[in-house]
Design a protein around this motif. Structure first.
Motif, PDB file in Angstrom:
ATOM      1  N   HIS A  62       0.805  -1.215   0.000  1.00 25.01           N
ATOM      2  CA  HIS A  62       0.000   0.000   0.000  1.00 25.01           C
ATOM      3  C   HIS A  62       0.838   1.264   0.000  1.00 25.01           C
ATOM      4  CE1 HIS A  62      -3.677  -2.217   0.466  1.00 25.01           C
ATOM      5  NE2 HIS A  62      -3.114  -2.932   1.417  1.00 25.01           N
ATOM      6  N   ALA A  63       2.153   1.114   0.087  1.00 26.59           N
ATOM      7  CA  ALA A  63       3.015   2.297   0.115  1.00 26.59           C
ATOM      8  C   ALA A  63       2.951   3.020  -1.232  1.00 26.59           C
ATOM      9  CB  ALA A  63       4.438   1.878   0.418  1.00 26.59           C
ATOM     10  N   LEU A  64       2.903   4.315  -1.170  1.00 26.59           N
ATOM     11  CA  LEU A  64       2.878   5.116  -2.397  1.00 26.59           C
ATOM     12  C   LEU A  64       4.199   5.834  -2.543  1.00 26.59           C
ATOM     13  CD1 LEU A  64      -0.622   6.806  -2.062  1.00 26.59           C
ATOM     14  CD2 LEU A  64      -0.027   4.684  -3.186  1.00 26.59           C
ATOM     15  N   GLN A  65       4.611   6.005  -3.795  1.00 28.71           N
ATOM     16  CA  GLN A  65       5.830   6.782  -3.982  1.00 28.71           C
ATOM     17  C   GLN A  65       5.449   8.251  -3.802  1.00 28.71           C
ATOM     18  OE1 GLN A  65       4.254   6.828  -7.193  1.00 28.71           O
ATOM     19  NE2 GLN A  65       5.714   7.606  -8.690  1.00 28.71           N
TER      20      GLN A  65
ATOM     21  N   ARG B  19      -5.191  21.042   4.399  1.00 29.86           N
ATOM     22  CA  ARG B  19      -4.930  21.491   3.015  1.00 29.86           C
ATOM     23  C   ARG B  19      -3.441  21.485   2.687  1.00 29.86           C
ATOM     24  NH1 ARG B  19      -9.090  25.137   1.605  1.00 29.86           N
ATOM     25  NH2 ARG B  19      -7.872  25.866  -0.150  1.00 29.86           N
TER      26      ARG B  19
ATOM     27  N   GLY C 248       1.117  15.789  -0.525  1.00 29.89           N
ATOM     28  CA  GLY C 248       0.787  14.459  -1.029  1.00 29.89           C
ATOM     29  C   GLY C 248       0.639  13.457   0.100  1.00 29.89           C
ATOM     30  N   LEU C 249       0.272  13.958   1.274  1.00 31.90           N
ATOM     31  CA  LEU C 249       0.143  13.089   2.449  1.00 31.90           C
ATOM     32  C   LEU C 249      -1.078  12.188   2.312  1.00 31.90           C
ATOM     33  CD1 LEU C 249       0.784  13.844   6.065  1.00 31.90           C
ATOM     34  CD2 LEU C 249      -1.612  13.462   5.540  1.00 31.90           C
ATOM     35  N   TYR C 250      -0.929  10.908   2.682  1.00 31.15           N
ATOM     36  CA  TYR C 250      -2.101  10.040   2.614  1.00 31.15           C
ATOM     37  C   TYR C 250      -2.453   9.399   3.943  1.00 31.15           C
ATOM     38  CZ  TYR C 250       1.115   6.039   1.676  1.00 31.15           C
ATOM     39  OH  TYR C 250       2.098   5.092   1.712  1.00 31.15           O
TER      40      TYR C 250
ATOM     41  N   ALA D  95      -1.341  19.473   4.036  1.00 31.49           N
ATOM     42  CA  ALA D  95      -0.990  18.057   3.914  1.00 31.49           C
ATOM     43  C   ALA D  95      -1.233  17.561   2.486  1.00 31.49           C
ATOM     44  CB  ALA D  95      -1.809  17.238   4.901  1.00 31.49           C
ATOM     45  N   ILE D  96      -2.317  18.007   1.866  1.00 30.55           N
ATOM     46  CA  ILE D  96      -2.614  17.578   0.494  1.00 30.55           C
ATOM     47  C   ILE D  96      -1.522  18.072  -0.450  1.00 30.55           C
ATOM     48  CG2 ILE D  96      -4.211  17.921  -1.443  1.00 30.55           C
ATOM     49  CD1 ILE D  96      -6.490  17.689   0.539  1.00 30.55           C
ATOM     50  N   ASN D  97      -1.011  19.292  -0.211  1.00 27.54           N
ATOM     51  CA  ASN D  97       0.076  19.794  -1.054  1.00 27.54           C
ATOM     52  C   ASN D  97       1.359  18.992  -0.850  1.00 27.54           C
ATOM     53  OD1 ASN D  97      -1.455  21.744  -2.309  1.00 27.54           O
ATOM     54  ND2 ASN D  97      -1.033  23.279  -0.744  1.00 27.54           N
TER      55      ASN D  97
ATOM     56  N   MET E 221       5.691  12.210  -4.587  1.00 30.99           N
ATOM     57  CA  MET E 221       6.058  13.116  -5.676  1.00 30.99           C
ATOM     58  C   MET E 221       7.009  14.195  -5.184  1.00 30.99           C
ATOM     59  SD  MET E 221       4.607  11.898  -8.200  1.00 30.99           S
ATOM     60  CE  MET E 221       4.668  13.145  -9.487  1.00 30.99           C
TER      61      MET E 221
END
Lengths: 186, 151
Positions: A40-43, A139, A145-147, A141-143, A45
């Protein structure tokens, strides 16, 4: 070639493919068990790029900070997203304390958390942070790319993100991943 | 005939009912149905990074709800679909696209059907070559002998 032998060899083909497949599968499961592989790990960006622009209010008594504050501060540094409602954040608190004791600058960002809850968290589990800012609506966090929380970003001397570590840090991951990288970054 | 029409009608109705998975709750939806449709279409193409096999439109995760809100705001602000998708990809990478783009990482994925066809084709040609076409048809004498034997 004898027809019977040829037929037997033909049967070995699919068997061999199945055996190779199970071998790969077994290796995958083993690595998952050892914690070396997370499907489930994402790279991220952000790796190889500067921090995204942000200016966040502080969690009193700490002042707020922005990405330029991080870049002007002591580098390399860590940026750590956490929340009082997140169990792995509790679990990683001792690892962060250890890093802070070793003189690593950690900028904390409280993610989607209430002021009083964050304050309680810092009192109960210790405050390893250089400064703590609040990302109440998530917001920033979204910049990033936090999941999920916790997530830790390693910023090098030039302000470039070199690693995103998703999930709670442990004494193992600090010893094997974070500290060697910080040493390399000088 | 009536029964046939009934079946056709039921089938058409089922088609018209459309996807039941557009999950935006009414409170999240935009008043403008055209913009809402666009927002839903964008959300259906984006992966929820929390529940990774659900789209942003389908997921109950709070992060997905936040993405739905962001998409709706951008749509109202007049951003194009592509600009919104690019904005997401910039932050979360191409993994967030449920339909992977054709790039060096995925060419083998997209090319797999063609590769499989080519391998199959080669296998057929090789097999044909090894087992040449049917033997000569029976001669008249042989056919007579066969008929004798089968009597």
């Amino acid at each position: 070639m004898d027809a019977i032998i040829r037929r037997r060899l033909l049967m070995l083909g699919p068997l061999g493919i199945a055996a190779a497949g199970s071998g790969v599968f077994w290796a995958l499961m083993l690595r998952m068990q050892q914690g070396k592989y997370d499907p489930h790990a994402l790279q991220s960006m952000l790796v190889g790029k500067p921090l995204p622009d942000f200016t966040l209010p502080g969690q009193t008594p700490s002042a707020g900070f922005s990405n330029t504050d991080v870049n002007r501060g002591k580098l390399p540094a860590l940026v750590n997203f956490f929340a009082s409602w997140c169990i792995p954040c509790v679990e990683e608190s001792s690892a962060l304390d250890e890093l802070a004791r070793q003189g690593v600058t950690i900028w904390g960002i409280a993610y989607k958390d209430k002021v009083a809850a964050t304050a309680g968290f810092l009192t109960r589990y210790g405050d390893p942070y250089h400064q703590v800012a609040r990302d109440a609506d998530g917001r920033t966090a979204i910049n990033f790319g936090l999941y999920g929380v916790p997530e830790t970003y390693v910023v090098d001397r030039t302000g470039i993100v070199r690693l995103r570590y998703a999930g709670g840090l442990s004494s193992d991951s600090v010893r094997d991943t974070i500290l060697p990288l910080l040493r390399k970054l000088g | 005939m009536i029964r046939f029409r009934l079946v056709v009608a039921v089938f058409l109705l089922a088609l018209a009912a459309g996807p039941a998975w557009a999950l935006s709750s009414p409170s999240e939806m935009l008043a403008n149905p055209v913009l809402e449709k666009r927002a839903e279409a964008i959300g259906m193409q984006l992966r929820c990074v929390v529940c990774q096999n659900e789209s942003i439109e389908q997921s109950d995760a709070t992060l997905a709800a936040q993405f739905r809100a962001i998409i709706r705001r951008r749509v109202t602000e007049g951003w194009s679909d592509k600009r919104i998708m690019d904005w997401m990809v910039q932050r979360y990478g191409t993994f967030i696209l449920l339909r992977p783009p054709f790039d060096p990482m995925t060419w083998i994925l997209w090319g797999a059907p063609a590769i499989a066809l080519a391998v199959g084709g080669v296998a057929i040609v090789l097999a044909r070559r090894r087992h040449p076409s049917l033997p000569e048809p029976l001669s008249v004498a042989e056919r007579q002998r066969l008929a004798e034997l089968l009597k």
